[in-house]
Design a protein around this motif. Structure first.
Motif, short mmCIF file in Angstrom:
data_model
loop_
_atom_site.label_atom_id
_atom_site.label_comp_id
_atom_site.label_asym_id
_atom_site.label_seq_id
_atom_site.Cartn_x
_atom_site.Cartn_y
_atom_site.Cartn_z
N TRP A 63 63.03 91.69 -17.58
CA TRP A 63 63.54 90.41 -17.09
C TRP A 63 63.47 89.36 -18.21
CZ3 TRP A 63 60.99 85.80 -17.09
CH2 TRP A 63 61.68 84.72 -16.50
N THR B 20 66.63 87.35 -19.82
CA THR B 20 66.64 85.91 -19.55
C THR B 20 66.50 85.11 -20.83
OG1 THR B 20 65.64 86.38 -17.39
CG2 THR B 20 65.58 84.09 -18.15
N SER C 71 56.61 80.98 -16.90
CA SER C 71 55.94 80.08 -15.95
C SER C 71 56.89 79.64 -14.84
CB SER C 71 55.32 78.88 -16.67
OG SER C 71 56.31 78.06 -17.23
N GLN C 72 58.17 79.45 -15.17
CA GLN C 72 59.15 79.11 -14.13
C GLN C 72 59.31 80.27 -13.16
OE1 GLN C 72 62.57 78.07 -16.50
NE2 GLN C 72 61.89 75.97 -16.78
N ARG C 73 59.30 81.49 -13.67
CA ARG C 73 59.38 82.67 -12.79
C ARG C 73 58.16 82.75 -11.89
NH1 ARG C 73 62.31 87.35 -12.13
NH2 ARG C 73 61.21 89.33 -11.85
N GLU D 103 56.33 80.29 -10.87
CA GLU D 103 56.47 79.22 -9.88
C GLU D 103 57.45 79.62 -8.78
OE1 GLU D 103 58.26 74.82 -10.07
OE2 GLU D 103 56.59 75.17 -11.46
N SER D 104 58.59 80.18 -9.17
CA SER D 104 59.57 80.55 -8.15
C SER D 104 59.10 81.73 -7.31
CB SER D 104 60.93 80.86 -8.80
OG SER D 104 60.86 82.03 -9.56
N SER D 105 58.31 82.64 -7.89
CA SER D 105 57.82 83.77 -7.10
C SER D 105 56.71 83.34 -6.16
CB SER D 105 57.36 84.92 -8.00
OG SER D 105 56.19 84.57 -8.69
N SER D 106 55.98 82.29 -6.50
CA SER D 106 54.93 81.80 -5.60
C SER D 106 55.53 81.01 -4.45
CB SER D 106 53.92 80.94 -6.36
OG SER D 106 54.50 79.72 -6.76
N ASP D 107 56.75 80.50 -4.63
CA ASP D 107 57.43 79.76 -3.56
C ASP D 107 57.97 80.70 -2.48
OD1 ASP D 107 56.91 77.43 -4.90
OD2 ASP D 107 58.92 77.27 -5.77
N GLU D 108 58.15 81.96 -2.85
CA GLU D 108 58.76 82.91 -1.91
C GLU D 108 57.82 83.36 -0.83
OE1 GLU D 108 60.23 86.01 -4.45
OE2 GLU D 108 61.74 84.72 -5.28
#
Length: 174
Positions: A89, A93, A165-167, A169-174
């Motif tokens: 990934w 990316t 770090s953005q990934r 953050e987005s995976s913790s939001d799920e």
């Protein structure tokens, strides 16, 4: 379009300043390195506490909270299968980000491949601390030549860790 055209056009369009739509933001590697050095000093003094990277949010009364927040990848990413998936990934990316942010150039392939390999090695070695991952990645990226590129080892590693770090953050939001 040549590399010089890619660089010159956003500069000329805004009177010699970078484009306001530029997405580049520094990741503060120097602060991570300083935290690592101070942690090394405290570890050598016998302390075994985790390395502080970011100050914790302020307490409810506006007072500074003395706790620190660490940036660590999820432990599930440390398995060989997940490490391979996460590093692939990152390769894809980061390559796209480099092409979009600067210009498509052959160096972007080498940079993204090296960053992904470094990330994979960190994850499979069970290294979850983003500061340590960043420092290893910088070391690995410094082995590349940047003579024909708009990038450098630090800017590429900072971009990679920011994407990670953005990934997170987005995976913790799920």
């Amino acid at each position: 379009m040549s590399s010089s055209t890619c660089l010159a056009s956003p500069l000329l369009a805004h009177g010699g300043r970078p484009s306001p739509s530029s997405k580049a933001r520094p990741f503060l590697a120097s602060q991570l390195n300083a935290a690592r050095l101070s942690a090394s000093a405290s570890t050598s003094a016998g302390a075994s506490s985790p390395r502080p990277l970011l100050p914790a949010p302020r307490a409810s009364g506006g007072e500074q909270d003395d706790r620190v927040q660490e940036l660590r990848v999820p432990s599930s990413w440390l398995t060989p299968a997940e490490a391979a998936q996460e590093s692939e990934w990152l390769r894809e990316t980061l390559h796209k980000w480099l092409d979009d942010e600067y210009c498509p150039e052959p160096a972007n392939v080498d940079i993204s491949n090296t960053a992904a390999r470094s990330y994979y090695e960190s994850l499979t070695a069970k290294e979850s601390d983003l500061g340590e991952i960043l420092l290893k990645m910088v070391g690995d990226l410094q082995k590349l030549s940047y003579q024909e590129s708009f990038h450098g080892a630090f800017s590429a590693a900072n971009a990679a860790v920011r994407l990670i770090s953005q990934r997170m953050e987005s995976s913790s939001d799920e």
